[in-house]
Design a protein around this motif. Structure first.
Motif, PDB file in Angstrom:
ATOM      1  N   GLN A 161      42.685   8.203  10.951  1.00 20.34           N
ATOM      2  CA  GLN A 161      42.959   8.235  12.584  1.00 20.34           C
ATOM      3  C   GLN A 161      43.568   9.394  12.657  1.00 20.34           C
ATOM      4  OE1 GLN A 161      45.133   5.175  15.244  1.00 20.34           O
ATOM      5  NE2 GLN A 161      46.392   6.209  13.706  1.00 20.34           N
ATOM      6  N   ASN A 162      44.831   9.955  12.044  1.00 21.98           N
ATOM      7  CA  ASN A 162      45.266  11.167  12.292  1.00 21.98           C
ATOM      8  C   ASN A 162      44.551  12.266  12.295  1.00 21.98           C
ATOM      9  OD1 ASN A 162      47.753   9.486  12.665  1.00 21.98           O
ATOM     10  ND2 ASN A 162      48.788  10.324  11.037  1.00 21.98           N
ATOM     11  N   ARG A 163      43.506  12.414  11.571  1.00 19.40           N
ATOM     12  CA  ARG A 163      42.596  13.505  11.838  1.00 19.40           C
ATOM     13  C   ARG A 163      41.723  13.680  13.047  1.00 19.40           C
ATOM     14  NH1 ARG A 163      41.871  18.592  10.591  1.00 19.40           N
ATOM     15  NH2 ARG A 163      39.642  19.069  10.754  1.00 19.40           N
ATOM     16  N   HIS A 164      41.217  12.421  13.192  1.00 16.80           N
ATOM     17  CA  HIS A 164      40.551  12.277  14.625  1.00 16.80           C
ATOM     18  C   HIS A 164      41.445  12.813  15.992  1.00 16.80           C
ATOM     19  CE1 HIS A 164      36.812  11.223  12.961  1.00 16.80           C
ATOM     20  NE2 HIS A 164      37.410  10.271  12.452  1.00 16.80           N
ATOM     21  N   LEU A 165      42.722  12.209  15.721  1.00 15.21           N
ATOM     22  CA  LEU A 165      43.686  12.582  16.947  1.00 15.21           C
ATOM     23  C   LEU A 165      43.956  14.124  16.950  1.00 15.21           C
ATOM     24  CD1 LEU A 165      46.027   9.707  16.832  1.00 15.21           C
ATOM     25  CD2 LEU A 165      44.354   9.858  18.193  1.00 15.21           C
ATOM     26  N   LEU A 166      43.997  14.614  15.501  1.00 20.55           N
ATOM     27  CA  LEU A 166      44.189  16.168  15.704  1.00 20.55           C
ATOM     28  C   LEU A 166      43.198  16.685  16.409  1.00 20.55           C
ATOM     29  CD1 LEU A 166      45.567  18.689  14.887  1.00 20.55           C
ATOM     30  CD2 LEU A 166      44.798  18.506  12.583  1.00 20.55           C
ATOM     31  N   ASP A 167      41.915  16.311  15.973  1.00 16.19           N
ATOM     32  CA  ASP A 167      40.756  17.011  16.520  1.00 16.19           C
ATOM     33  C   ASP A 167      40.501  16.927  17.952  1.00 16.19           C
ATOM     34  OD1 ASP A 167      39.742  17.670  13.948  1.00 16.19           O
ATOM     35  OD2 ASP A 167      38.486  15.952  13.710  1.00 16.19           O
ATOM     36  N   VAL A 168      40.983  15.747  18.497  1.00 13.00           N
ATOM     37  CA  VAL A 168      41.132  15.394  20.023  1.00 13.00           C
ATOM     38  C   VAL A 168      42.180  16.571  20.695  1.00 13.00           C
ATOM     39  CG1 VAL A 168      41.824  13.976  21.968  1.00 13.00           C
ATOM     40  CG2 VAL A 168      40.373  13.021  20.005  1.00 13.00           C
ATOM     41  N   GLN A 169      43.216  16.709  19.937  1.00  5.76           N
ATOM     42  CA  GLN A 169      44.280  17.531  20.452  1.00  5.76           C
ATOM     43  C   GLN A 169      43.813  19.004  20.559  1.00  5.76           C
ATOM     44  OE1 GLN A 169      46.801  16.630  22.282  1.00  5.76           O
ATOM     45  NE2 GLN A 169      47.036  14.532  21.894  1.00  5.76           N
ATOM     46  N   PHE A 170      43.099  19.386  19.424  1.00  2.00           N
ATOM     47  CA  PHE A 170      42.572  20.710  19.179  1.00  2.00           C
ATOM     48  C   PHE A 170      41.385  21.083  20.198  1.00  2.00           C
ATOM     49  CE2 PHE A 170      40.527  23.880  16.416  1.00  2.00           C
ATOM     50  CZ  PHE A 170      41.488  24.934  16.692  1.00  2.00           C
ATOM     51  N   ASN A 171      40.365  20.206  20.301  1.00  2.00           N
ATOM     52  CA  ASN A 171      39.498  20.482  21.156  1.00  2.00           C
ATOM     53  C   ASN A 171      39.812  20.500  22.537  1.00  2.00           C
ATOM     54  OD1 ASN A 171      37.582  20.495  18.943  1.00  2.00           O
ATOM     55  ND2 ASN A 171      37.112  18.148  19.199  1.00  2.00           N
ATOM     56  N   SER A 172      40.942  19.639  22.875  1.00  2.00           N
ATOM     57  CA  SER A 172      41.431  19.915  24.389  1.00  2.00           C
ATOM     58  C   SER A 172      42.261  21.220  24.581  1.00  2.00           C
ATOM     59  CB  SER A 172      42.488  18.687  24.522  1.00  2.00           C
ATOM     60  OG  SER A 172      43.169  18.793  25.802  1.00  2.00           O
ATOM     61  N   TYR A 173      42.832  21.756  23.537  1.00  3.17           N
ATOM     62  CA  TYR A 173      43.540  22.852  23.565  1.00  3.17           C
ATOM     63  C   TYR A 173      42.414  23.847  23.714  1.00  3.17           C
ATOM     64  CZ  TYR A 173      45.576  27.121  21.678  1.00  3.17           C
ATOM     65  OH  TYR A 173      45.551  28.566  21.517  1.00  3.17           O
ATOM     66  N   GLN A 174      41.399  23.908  22.959  1.00  4.97           N
ATOM     67  CA  GLN A 174      40.247  24.882  23.009  1.00  4.97           C
ATOM     68  C   GLN A 174      39.804  25.001  24.423  1.00  4.97           C
ATOM     69  OE1 GLN A 174      37.864  23.510  19.851  1.00  4.97           O
ATOM     70  NE2 GLN A 174      38.271  24.962  18.620  1.00  4.97           N
ATOM     71  N   GLN A 175      39.624  23.911  24.883  1.00  3.68           N
ATOM     72  CA  GLN A 175      39.064  23.795  26.418  1.00  3.68           C
ATOM     73  C   GLN A 175      39.698  24.479  27.270  1.00  3.68           C
ATOM     74  OE1 GLN A 175      35.929  22.278  26.946  1.00  3.68           O
ATOM     75  NE2 GLN A 175      35.995  23.251  28.784  1.00  3.68           N
ATOM     76  N   MET A 176      40.967  24.027  27.298  1.00  3.78           N
ATOM     77  CA  MET A 176      42.161  24.531  28.327  1.00  3.78           C
ATOM     78  C   MET A 176      42.075  26.077  28.024  1.00  3.78           C
ATOM     79  SD  MET A 176      43.951  24.192  30.913  1.00  3.78           S
ATOM     80  CE  MET A 176      43.289  22.408  30.965  1.00  3.78           C
ATOM     81  N   LYS A 177      42.474  26.466  26.683  1.00  3.66           N
ATOM     82  CA  LYS A 177      42.650  27.982  26.530  1.00  3.66           C
ATOM     83  C   LYS A 177      41.340  28.749  26.917  1.00  3.66           C
ATOM     84  CE  LYS A 177      43.257  31.242  22.532  1.00  3.66           C
ATOM     85  NZ  LYS A 177      44.523  31.974  23.348  1.00  3.66           N
ATOM     86  N   LYS A 178      40.052  28.431  26.863  1.00  3.75           N
ATOM     87  CA  LYS A 178      38.994  28.880  27.477  1.00  3.75           C
ATOM     88  C   LYS A 178      39.006  28.951  29.017  1.00  3.75           C
ATOM     89  CE  LYS A 178      35.413  27.883  24.122  1.00  3.75           C
ATOM     90  NZ  LYS A 178      33.971  27.282  23.813  1.00  3.75           N
ATOM     91  N   LEU A 179      39.663  27.896  29.605  1.00  7.41           N
ATOM     92  CA  LEU A 179      39.748  27.767  30.892  1.00  7.41           C
ATOM     93  C   LEU A 179      40.924  28.697  31.433  1.00  7.41           C
ATOM     94  CD1 LEU A 179      38.656  26.473  33.533  1.00  7.41           C
ATOM     95  CD2 LEU A 179      40.500  24.848  33.194  1.00  7.41           C
ATOM     96  N   ALA A 180      41.993  28.895  30.696  1.00  8.11           N
ATOM     97  CA  ALA A 180      43.293  29.930  31.216  1.00  8.11           C
ATOM     98  C   ALA A 180      42.510  31.247  30.915  1.00  8.11           C
ATOM     99  CB  ALA A 180      44.221  29.455  30.138  1.00  8.11           C
ATOM    100  N   GLU A 181      41.804  31.632  30.017  1.00 15.36           N
ATOM    101  CA  GLU A 181      41.281  32.953  29.753  1.00 15.36           C
ATOM    102  C   GLU A 181      40.544  33.210  30.842  1.00 15.36           C
ATOM    103  OE1 GLU A 181      39.567  32.309  25.915  1.00 15.36           O
ATOM    104  OE2 GLU A 181      41.629  32.944  24.794  1.00 15.36           O
ATOM    105  N   ALA A 182      39.625  32.356  31.115  1.00 10.35           N
ATOM    106  CA  ALA A 182      38.668  32.736  32.351  1.00 10.35           C
ATOM    107  C   ALA A 182      39.329  32.784  33.653  1.00 10.35           C
ATOM    108  CB  ALA A 182      37.567  31.480  32.513  1.00 10.35           C
TER     109      ALA A 182
END
Length: 445
Positions: A161-182
């Motif tokens: 479960q914690n691995r999946h929750l980490l993936d959720v947070q990490f993918n969310s961070y990736q999405q927001m980082k792309k948006l911030a860079e754009a």
């Protein structure tokens, strides 16, 4: 006039082309920095993959607390050997001298061998108590492993479960980082304000902290697996292979209750505790029986050289029986304590039986609810939340919606994903708790 317009159009197209090229180059550079940042977030550490079947087998072999509990079996078996021992005989020696050297009265030696003959079946009663206690110890050990196996399985599922929750947070961070860079590029091109660019960058930084926190929880759960296995390699973490699959079952409550009453080791232990109490009553009654003291001795008296009454040396042999006066039988404290212990064991057995029925019923309803919650997610909640987020991001990039709407959609999507994986964990954990309550085990995923 037309030539001037054509020149102006050419100049505009050239400027747009420069802006486009600049944006592409900036995006490429930011993509490289993003990739490096992603690699930094997923820190490398030594890990060893382990499947569930291997893991739960090693828990039974290597768990230190369980290994310590196993010694109780050896202790109980040693107590049986102690109960079989007969009373030790006693050997005594003596010397006598009347101290009249002048009158030559002589001296003497004596020796005696004594032994207690237990009556009333004391030895057999002691052996019965020790054997019943040994059987009780085995049942308690079995119940200990029942709880340990369930706890170890829950710990294994928690890491997934914690691995999946980490993936959720990490993918969310990736999405927001792309948006911030754009947004940073769009701000330099004058498409958005500096406030919006700063807001998206701030959100990306906040999400990165959440990634670090989720990563710590995941690694902490992995470290707990090593504790349960008695694993001593501090630089290596065990890494589960499986996912949340294979946890669907169909049960009938009444059948589960009946199975639990037949299988639960703690109920068997409660019944065995009644047997121990009965054997203690027999032992208390046996202890009230009179024991006989058997003795045999040899006395030697030396030659008496007294002129008045000279006596030759002689040797005597004697044997005797001693009978204790059991005044303590008028105070039957031990017997009454054993009888009260039997009454207590009877009540505890009935309480355990009722507790098991309640535990099975509660676990059954919890598992039913978890099954319904999992099926609810299969109706398309995740896909719907993802589609809403993608639509909000697309509209934001075209300037048709605000950043706050994108952030709300992102948080909603994160919550739906987190609830999904927590529901999968709760479903699997509910099955573990139900089978633990029933005293059955067929979990293998």
């Amino acid at each position: 006039m037309g030539q001037k317009r054509q020149c102006a159009t050419t100049i505009i197209n050239t400027e747009q082309m420069k802006k486009y090229i600049k944006m592409v180059i900036s995006m490429a550079i930011l993509h490289l920095s993003y990739t490096a940042s992603a690699q930094e977030i997923d820190t490398l550490f030594t890990k060893r993959k382990i499947d569930y079947a291997t893991y739960i087998g090693l828990v039974g072999k290597n768990n230190l607390e369980y290994s310590a509990e196993k010694f109780n079996i050896n202790i109980a078996e040693a107590n049986i050997l102690s109960a079989k021992i007969f009373p030790d005989p006693e050997l005594g020696f003596g010397f006598a001298d009347n101290g009249q050297r002048r009158m030559n009265m002589g001296y003497g030696f004596n020796s005696e061998l004594s032994w207690t003959l237990e009556l009333g079946g004391k030895r057999k009663a002691r052996i019965d108590v020790a054997q019943n206690e040994a059987q009780l110890t085995k049942l308690l050990l079995e119940d200990y492993f029942r709880n340990l196996r369930a706890d170890a399985t829950l710990a294994y599922l928690l890491t997934i479960q914690n691995r999946h929750l980490l993936d959720v947070q990490f993918n969310s961070y990736q999405q927001m980082k792309k948006l911030a860079e754009a947004d940073s590029i769009r701000f330099r091109l004058g498409s958005i304000t500096q406030v919006d660019a700063r807001q998206s960058k701030l959100e990306a930084g906040t999400m990165l902290n959440e990634v670090y926190a989720a990563q710590a929880e995941w690694k902490t759960a992995l470290a707990n697996l090593s504790l349960l296995l008695g694993h001593r390699e501090a630089d290596t973490l065990l890494y589960p292979k499986e996912d949340f699959t294979g946890f669907d079952r169909n049960f009938i409550l009444q059948d589960l209750i009946l199975t639990a009453q037949n299988n639960r080791s703690d109920l068997k232990a409660a019944l065995q505790h009644k047997n121990v109490s009965q054997s203690l009553i027999k032992l208390a009654k046996a202890n009230r029986a009179i024991d006989l003291g058997l003795s045999m001795g040899v006395d030697y008296n030396s030659y008496v050289r007294n002129v008045i009454a000279p006596t030759p040396s002689f040797t005597t042999v004697n044997a005797g029986i001693s009978i204790p006066l059991k005044f303590s039988n008028n105070r039957p404290g031990e017997l009454r304590a054993a009888q009260y212990g039997m009454m207590q064991a009877e009540q505890l057995y009935r309480q355990t039986e009722l507790t098991i029925q309640t535990e099975v019923t509660q676990a059954f309803y919890n598992y039913e609810a978890a099954q319904k919650q999992v099926s609810q997610f299969n109706t398309g909640l995740l896909a719907e939340a993802k589609a809403i987020l993608d639509g909000k991001i697309y509209s934001y990039q075209r300037g048709e919606t605000s950043l706050l709407e994108v952030l709300d959609a992102q948080r909603t999507y994160n919550e739906v994903q987190q609830n999904y994986y927590q529901t999968l964990y709760n479903h699997a954990a509910a099955l573990v708790e139900l089978e633990k309550a029933v005293g059955i085990w067929d979990i293998n995923f």
